[in-house]
Design a protein around this motif. Structure first.
Motif, mmCIF file in Angstrom:
data_model
loop_
_atom_site.group_PDB
_atom_site.id
_atom_site.type_symbol
_atom_site.label_atom_id
_atom_site.label_comp_id
_atom_site.label_asym_id
_atom_site.label_seq_id
_atom_site.Cartn_x
_atom_site.Cartn_y
_atom_site.Cartn_z
ATOM 1 N N VAL A 47 0.837 -1.207 0.000
ATOM 2 C CA VAL A 47 0.000 0.000 0.000
ATOM 3 C C VAL A 47 0.865 1.248 0.000
ATOM 4 N N MET A 48 1.924 1.280 0.807
ATOM 5 C CA MET A 48 2.792 2.450 0.853
ATOM 6 C C MET A 48 3.533 2.658 -0.459
ATOM 7 N N ALA A 94 -5.984 10.581 -3.041
ATOM 8 C CA ALA A 94 -6.202 9.342 -2.285
ATOM 9 C C ALA A 94 -4.889 8.819 -1.716
ATOM 10 N N ALA A 95 -3.814 8.943 -2.488
ATOM 11 C CA ALA A 95 -2.506 8.492 -2.001
ATOM 12 C C ALA A 95 -2.073 9.303 -0.781
ATOM 13 N N ILE A 96 -2.252 10.617 -0.841
ATOM 14 C CA ILE A 96 -1.886 11.472 0.293
ATOM 15 C C ILE A 96 -2.744 11.142 1.511
ATOM 16 N N LEU A 97 -4.049 11.023 1.294
ATOM 17 C CA LEU A 97 -4.967 10.755 2.401
ATOM 18 C C LEU A 97 -4.693 9.399 3.033
ATOM 19 N N THR A 98 -4.329 8.414 2.231
ATOM 20 C CA THR A 98 -3.997 7.089 2.760
ATOM 21 C C THR A 98 -2.809 7.152 3.703
ATOM 22 N N ARG A 99 -1.782 7.877 3.302
ATOM 23 C CA ARG A 99 -0.586 7.979 4.147
ATOM 24 C C ARG A 99 -0.877 8.743 5.431
ATOM 25 N N ALA A 128 2.335 1.793 -3.395
ATOM 26 C CA ALA A 128 1.318 2.290 -4.328
ATOM 27 C C ALA A 128 1.026 3.770 -4.089
ATOM 28 N N THR A 129 0.974 4.175 -2.822
ATOM 29 C CA THR A 129 0.717 5.589 -2.542
ATOM 30 C C THR A 129 1.884 6.467 -2.982
ATOM 31 N N GLN A 130 3.100 5.963 -2.850
ATOM 32 C CA GLN A 130 4.254 6.730 -3.320
ATOM 33 C C GLN A 130 4.177 6.943 -4.825
ATOM 34 N N LEU A 131 3.749 5.902 -5.545
ATOM 35 C CA LEU A 131 3.575 6.023 -6.992
ATOM 36 C C LEU A 131 2.454 6.994 -7.329
ATOM 37 N N GLY A 132 1.366 6.927 -6.559
ATOM 38 C CA GLY A 132 0.243 7.823 -6.810
ATOM 39 C C GLY A 132 0.600 9.279 -6.591
ATOM 40 N N ILE A 133 1.456 9.563 -5.609
ATOM 41 C CA ILE A 133 1.884 10.936 -5.359
ATOM 42 C C ILE A 133 2.832 11.418 -6.457
ATOM 43 N N ALA A 134 3.719 10.526 -6.910
ATOM 44 C CA ALA A 134 4.725 10.922 -7.896
ATOM 45 C C ALA A 134 4.155 11.038 -9.307
ATOM 46 N N LEU A 135 3.062 10.345 -9.587
ATOM 47 C CA LEU A 135 2.520 10.304 -10.945
ATOM 48 C C LEU A 135 1.762 11.595 -11.250
ATOM 49 N N PRO A 136 2.150 12.354 -12.281
ATOM 50 C CA PRO A 136 1.406 13.576 -12.631
ATOM 51 C C PRO A 136 -0.021 13.241 -13.049
ATOM 52 N N ASN A 137 -0.988 13.958 -12.500
ATOM 53 C CA ASN A 137 -2.377 13.594 -12.786
ATOM 54 C C ASN A 137 -2.768 13.843 -14.236
ATOM 55 N N PHE A 138 -2.145 14.825 -14.909
ATOM 56 C CA PHE A 138 -2.499 15.042 -16.315
ATOM 57 C C PHE A 138 -1.981 13.908 -17.190
ATOM 58 N N TRP A 139 -0.818 13.326 -16.828
ATOM 59 C CA TRP A 139 -0.297 12.182 -17.581
ATOM 60 C C TRP A 139 -1.160 10.959 -17.327
ATOM 61 N N PHE A 140 -1.559 10.764 -16.093
ATOM 62 C CA PHE A 140 -2.469 9.666 -15.771
ATOM 63 C C PHE A 140 -3.805 9.853 -16.484
ATOM 64 N N ALA A 141 -4.261 11.097 -16.617
ATOM 65 C CA ALA A 141 -5.505 11.381 -17.330
ATOM 66 C C ALA A 141 -5.405 10.961 -18.792
ATOM 67 N N MET A 142 -4.270 11.222 -19.405
ATOM 68 C CA MET A 142 -4.093 10.824 -20.803
ATOM 69 C C MET A 142 -4.062 9.303 -20.950
ATOM 70 N N LEU A 143 -3.480 8.615 -19.968
ATOM 71 C CA LEU A 143 -3.502 7.145 -19.992
ATOM 72 C C LEU A 143 -4.935 6.624 -19.883
ATOM 73 N N LEU A 144 -5.734 7.244 -19.034
ATOM 74 C CA LEU A 144 -7.138 6.849 -18.895
ATOM 75 C C LEU A 144 -7.893 7.050 -20.206
ATOM 76 N N VAL A 145 -7.611 8.141 -20.895
ATOM 77 C CA VAL A 145 -8.264 8.401 -22.180
ATOM 78 C C VAL A 145 -7.869 7.329 -23.196
ATOM 79 N N LEU A 146 -6.569 7.025 -23.253
ATOM 80 C CA LEU A 146 -6.098 6.017 -24.213
ATOM 81 C C LEU A 146 -6.729 4.655 -23.965
ATOM 82 N N LEU A 147 -6.847 4.275 -22.686
ATOM 83 C CA LEU A 147 -7.362 2.948 -22.365
ATOM 84 C C LEU A 147 -8.881 2.878 -22.438
ATOM 85 N N PHE A 148 -9.567 3.757 -21.698
ATOM 86 C CA PHE A 148 -11.015 3.619 -21.536
ATOM 87 C C PHE A 148 -11.827 4.358 -22.602
#
Length: 313
Positions: free
Chosen positions: A132-133, A192-197, A135-155
Motif C-alpha cells: 500500500v505504501m 487518495a494516495a496522500i490521504l492514505t498515508r 502504491a501511494t508513493q507512486l500515486g503521489i509521484a505520478l502527474p495527474n495530467f499524464w495519468f488522465a491521458m492514460l485513462l483516455v487512451l485505455l477507456f
C-alpha cells in the motif's frame, strides 16, 4: 470559541484583501492590452481609445482596483471584455461543472483512501503495508495530467467505455456523471494516495497511546482496538486534510479540464488569458482563492470545536 472564530475571521479578511491586491497587480502587469487584442494590430488610435474608454481601461489602475473589489463585494463581477456578458453569469455556468467534478473526485479519494489506510495500519510492517505504501508513493509521484491521458487512451480510445472529453450538460444526469468519471479518477488518485498515508500515520500514532494499550490488555485484539478506539481519534487530522483537498480539487482542476475539454472554471481561465479578458481572469482566480480560504476557515473552526486546546491560542 467566539474569540477564536473572530480572530480567524479577521485573518480571513486580511488574506482576501492581500490576495485581491496580488491578483490584480499580477494580471495588470502581464503584457498585452485587451483593446488592442480585440481590434487587432491595425486599429486606429481613436477607435482604440474609444474601446478602452468603453471597457473602463482608461481610468487609473487604483480606481479600477477599487471598482473591481467594490463590485465583487456587492456581487457584481463586472462584464467580460470579449463576450460582453456578466462575469458572474459565466462563472455560475462553469461552476456547475467544476464543483460536481471536485465533489466527485473527493468522494472517490475518500472511498479509496480509508480502506487502504486501515488495511496498511492493521498490517504494519507486513507485505500488505509495504504494498500500500509503495502504491501511494507512486500515486503521489505520478502527474495527474499524464495519468488522465492514460485513462483516455485505455477507456476512451481502446475500450470505448467513456468519451474522450466534452460535457453533455445536466439534462441527462447519468450521462453527465459518466463524462466526469475519468477526470474525477485522474484528480482523485494523488489525493487518495496522500490521504492514505495521513490516515495510516494517524492510526499508528493513536495505536501507540496508553489507552489503546489498556484496551489491548483487557483482551481486545489489535483490529478491534483499531476499529473501536483508534479510528475515531485519528479522524481529526484526516478531516483537516479532506477539507484542504476539497479546496485544492476545486481550484487545481485547471489542467484536467483542459485535457478533457470540460467547460469548467479552469478552462474559462485558460480561454480568458489567451483573449486578454482581464476582468474574467481576475474574478475567477479571486473566486477560487476565496473558496480555498473559506474552506480553510471552516476547517479551523471544526478543528477548534473538537480540540479545545486550540481555542486558547
Amino acid at each position: 470559541m467566539l474569540r477564536y472564530a473572530l480572530t480567524r475571521f479577521g485573518s480571513l479578511a486580511i488574506s482576501l484583501l492581500i490576495a485581491s491586491l496580488v491578483i490584480f497587480l499580477v494580471v495588470e502587469v502581464a503584457p498585452g492590452d485587451p483593446a488592442s487584442y480585440m481590434l487587432g494590430l491595425n486599429a486606429q488610435p481613436d477607435t482604440l481609445a474609444s474601446l478602452r474608454a468603453e471597457l473602463g481601461l482608461d481610468v487609473p489602475k487604483i480606481q479600477r482596483y477599487l471598482n473591481w473589489v467594490g463590485g465583487m463585494a456587492s456581487g457584481d463581477f463586472g462584464t467580460s471584455y470579449t463576450y460582453r456578458t456578466p462575469v458572474a453569469q459565466m462563472i455560475a455556468d462553469r461552476l456547475w461543472v467544476s464543483l460536481p467534478l471536485a465533489l466527485y473526485a473527493l468522494g472517490l479519494s475518500v472511498l479509496l483512501a480509508f480502506p487502504a489506510g486501515l488495511f496498511a495500519a492493521a498490517r504494519r510492517g507486513h507485505t500488505g503495508d509495504v504494498a500500500v505504501m509503495s502504491a501511494t508513493q507512486l500515486g503521489i509521484a505520478l502527474p495527474n495530467f499524464w495519468f488522465a491521458m492514460l485513462l483516455v487512451l485505455l477507456f476512451a480510445i481502446k475500450l470505448r467505455w467513456f468519451s474522450a472529453g466534452g460535457f453533455p450538460g445536466w439534462s441527462n444526469p447519468a450521462l453527465a456523471m459518466k463524462s466526469l468519471t475519468l477526470p474525477a479518477i485522474a484528480l482523485a488518485l494523488p489525493q487518495a494516495a496522500i490521504l492514505t498515508r495521513v490516515l495510516r500515520s494517524a492510526l499508528l500514532d493513536t495505536l501507540a497511546e496508553d489507552y489503546i494499550r489498556s484496551a489491548r490488555a483487557k483482551g481486545l485484539s489489535r483490529r478491534q482496538a483499531l476499529w473501536r478506539h483508534a479510528l475515531r481519534n485519528a479522524l481529526i487530522p484526516v478531516l483537516t486534510i479532506i477539507g484542504l483537498q476539497f479546496s485544492f480539487l476545486l481550484a487545481g482542476a485547471i489542467i484536467i479540464e483542459q485535457v478533457f475539454f470540460l467547460p469548467g472554471l479552469g478552462r474559462l481561465i485558460f480561454q480568458s488569458i489567451g483573449q486578454r479578458d482581464l476582468i474574467v481572469v481576475e474574478s475567477v482566480v479571486m473566486l477560487l482563492v476565496f473558496a480555498v480560504i473559506l474552506v480553510n476557515f471552516i476547517v479551523d473552526l471544526a478543528y477548534a470545536a473538537v480540540d479545545p486546546r486550540l481555542r486558547a491560542r
